[in-house]
Design an enzyme around this catalytic site. Structure first.
Site, PDB file in Angstrom:
ATOM      1  N   SER A 162     -10.009  -0.870   6.910  1.00 36.18           N
ATOM      2  CA  SER A 162      -9.367  -0.663   5.613  1.00 36.18           C
ATOM      3  C   SER A 162      -8.688  -1.879   4.998  1.00 36.18           C
ATOM      4  O   SER A 162      -8.324  -1.851   3.826  1.00 36.18           O
ATOM      5  CB  SER A 162      -8.359   0.488   5.699  1.00 36.18           C
TER       6      SER A 162
ATOM      7  N   SER B  59      -9.607   1.706   2.964  1.00 32.44           N
ATOM      8  CA  SER B  59      -8.776   2.545   2.107  1.00 32.44           C
ATOM      9  C   SER B  59      -7.763   1.747   1.281  1.00 32.44           C
ATOM     10  O   SER B  59      -7.158   2.288   0.356  1.00 32.44           O
ATOM     11  CB  SER B  59      -8.039   3.573   2.962  1.00 32.44           C
TER      12      SER B  59
ATOM     13  N   LYS C  74       0.843  -1.195   0.000  1.00 25.41           N
ATOM     14  CA  LYS C  74       0.000   0.000   0.000  1.00 25.41           C
ATOM     15  C   LYS C  74       0.881   1.250   0.000  1.00 25.41           C
ATOM     16  O   LYS C  74       1.923   1.281   0.658  1.00 25.41           O
ATOM     17  CB  LYS C  74      -0.898  -0.030   1.246  1.00 25.41           C
TER      18      LYS C  74
END
Length: 454
Positions: A186, A162, A84
């Site tokens: 997330s 996210s 990420k």
């Protein structure tokens, strides 16, 4: 393509076996992932903010050479994974899905979690797209585009956030596992929205250093992958723990509690149907399922009236950057961060004993059970087009985050498993426990994984 791929997609264990037997090489695995990322008909361009092609191929060749010399650092050496965009990778700028950090200096060192994955021999293929500064459960990003999730690609549905790109990278075979973060869901929301597995560990087990914070009280670092065993293997590496033999628990005799407070309110009918179907399958195999009230969950909303921990702690981190570069932020993200400005020191300090009390009381209530079981998200993935409306976005974001946030607030651990039938919108089932019960949650999840799948 994505759904079909997932039905036959390899697990970390099967890839490790193929590498060990010489049926494949790290070079082949990396080249296949790079080809999927580069496919002009795929989601690669929106899924990755940066693809580290040359370094990934060099690492793959190094891992193949080590394996040939019987010196592979772990059985997973050579398997490509995604990171990420929130994490530091040595020599790269950490943008956190934003344009506000474009001119930041490259990182001096890898984040500890990235370093641990590298030491195990995993190959970093690139940095995945995400909600700017991780502040939403929907998965949209106005700067880098929004990758389409698994459901009805021809229409375009949100991937969940996210860790949006993380989930899509695994779903589409652009990586075989992904490193994500989870502050209010997330890792679990994108897993639920894409029919894969996502894990939120007990926060204290995995170091947060080297990751741009959203809320240092609630942030957790976890994996997204294709199976419970994949997540358990990744989690052990991230926590710096030895890999353990994952023994699935028998379903017969499992004591599972469905929290009727908040978690079951206003469910999308598709979610409600898939969840009840999964519960029936478990009950038919001898699980003891009890619906219980957890009144402590009602205390969480009042704690968030001024944005709670997330707004206060993100505002503390962002306040100077917002002052100088607020115009390049996603306005929705900036608005949520600025809620923290309305809190004073007393407001924030009041939250600390309130949360300690919440954790203690909830842990006592759920102690008789092996785990809580609840829908990961109250909704199915909304369409990307519908997210243009601010009111619709706000409502759907709250509904996506609601159930997952309960577990972050009680400092617990949780896993999301796919339970939808083949032609249904993706739905996740969440197994959750008190902080420190990670091993048990993995064993329970491994026991029910194949039974609850649609």
């Amino acid at each position: 393509m994505s759904n079909d791929f997932h039905q036959t997609a390899p697990t970390l264990a099967s890839l490790a076996a193929d590498l060990a037997a010489g049926r494949t090489t790290s070079r082949k695995l990396v080249e296949a992932c790079l080809a999927k990322i580069a496919d002009p008909n795929g989601e690669g361009e929106r899924t990755f903010i940066h693809v580290d092609k040359d370094a990934a191929l060099a690492a793959a060749d190094a891992m193949d050479a080590l394996r040939k010399a019987n010196a592979a650092p772990s059985r997973f050496a050579g398997i490509p994974i995604s990171i990420k965009d929130l994490f530091d990778i040595k020599g790269q700028v950490t943008r956190a899905g934003s344009r506000a950090l474009d001119d930041s200096a490259p990182a001096d060192t890898d984040a500890p979690t990235v370093a641990r994955l590298r030491r195990a021999g995993f190959v970093v293929i690139g940095r995945t797209n995400m909600v700017e500064f991780a502040y939403s459960g929907i998965g949209t990003n106005p700067h880098y585009g929004t990758p389409k999730g698994a459901w009805k690609r021809e229409v375009g549905h949100v991937p969940g956030g996210s860790s949006s790109g993380a989930a899509v990278s695994v779903l589409d075979g652009m990586a075989h596992a992904a490193l994500g973060t989870d502050t209010g869901g997330s890792c679990r929301i994108p897993a639920a929205f894409n029919g894969i597995v996502g894990y939120k560990p007990t926060q204290r087990r995995v170091p947060l250093d080297g990751a741009v914070p959203l809320s240092f009280t609630l942030d957790s670092i976890g994996p997204l992958a294709r199976s419970v065993a994949c997540c358990a293997a990744m989690d052990a590496v991230l926590a710096g723990e030895p890999e353990f033999e994952l023994t699935p628990r028998p379903i017969k005799g499992m004591r599972l509690a469905v929290p009727t407070t908040l978690a079951m309110d206003d469910l999308d009918p598709v979610v409600a149907s898939a969840f009840e179907r999964a519960l029936k399958k478990l009950a038919d195999k001898g699980a003891i399922i009890e619906r219980i009230e957890v009144p402590e969950f009602n205390d969480i909303a009042p704690m968030s009236t001024k944005g709670g921990f997330t707004a206060a702690e993100s505002y503390a981190w962002h306040r100077y950057l917002l002052a100088s570069k607020g115009d390049v932020y996603d306005p929705r993200v900036a608005l949520r961060i600025q809620r923290g400005e309305t809190q004073n020191a007393a407001d924030y300090l009041d939250l600390l004993p309130m949360r300690r009390s919440l954790i203690a009381r909830t842990e006592k209530r759920i102690a008789p059970y092996d785990a809580l079981v609840l829908p990961t998200c109250a909704i199915t993935p909304p369409s990307i087009a519908d997210m243009a409306d601010d009111k619709v976005f706000s409502k759907q974001n709250l509904m996506a985050l609601r159930n997952c946030t309960l577990i972050n607030m009680i400092d617990g651990c949780a896993i999301s498993l796919p339970i939808h039938a083949k032609d249904e919108a993706p739905v996740g089932l969440m197994l959750a426990g008190a902080g420190g019960s990670d091993r048990r949650i993995f064993e329970l999840a491994a026991g029910i994984e194949t039974t609850v799948r649609g």
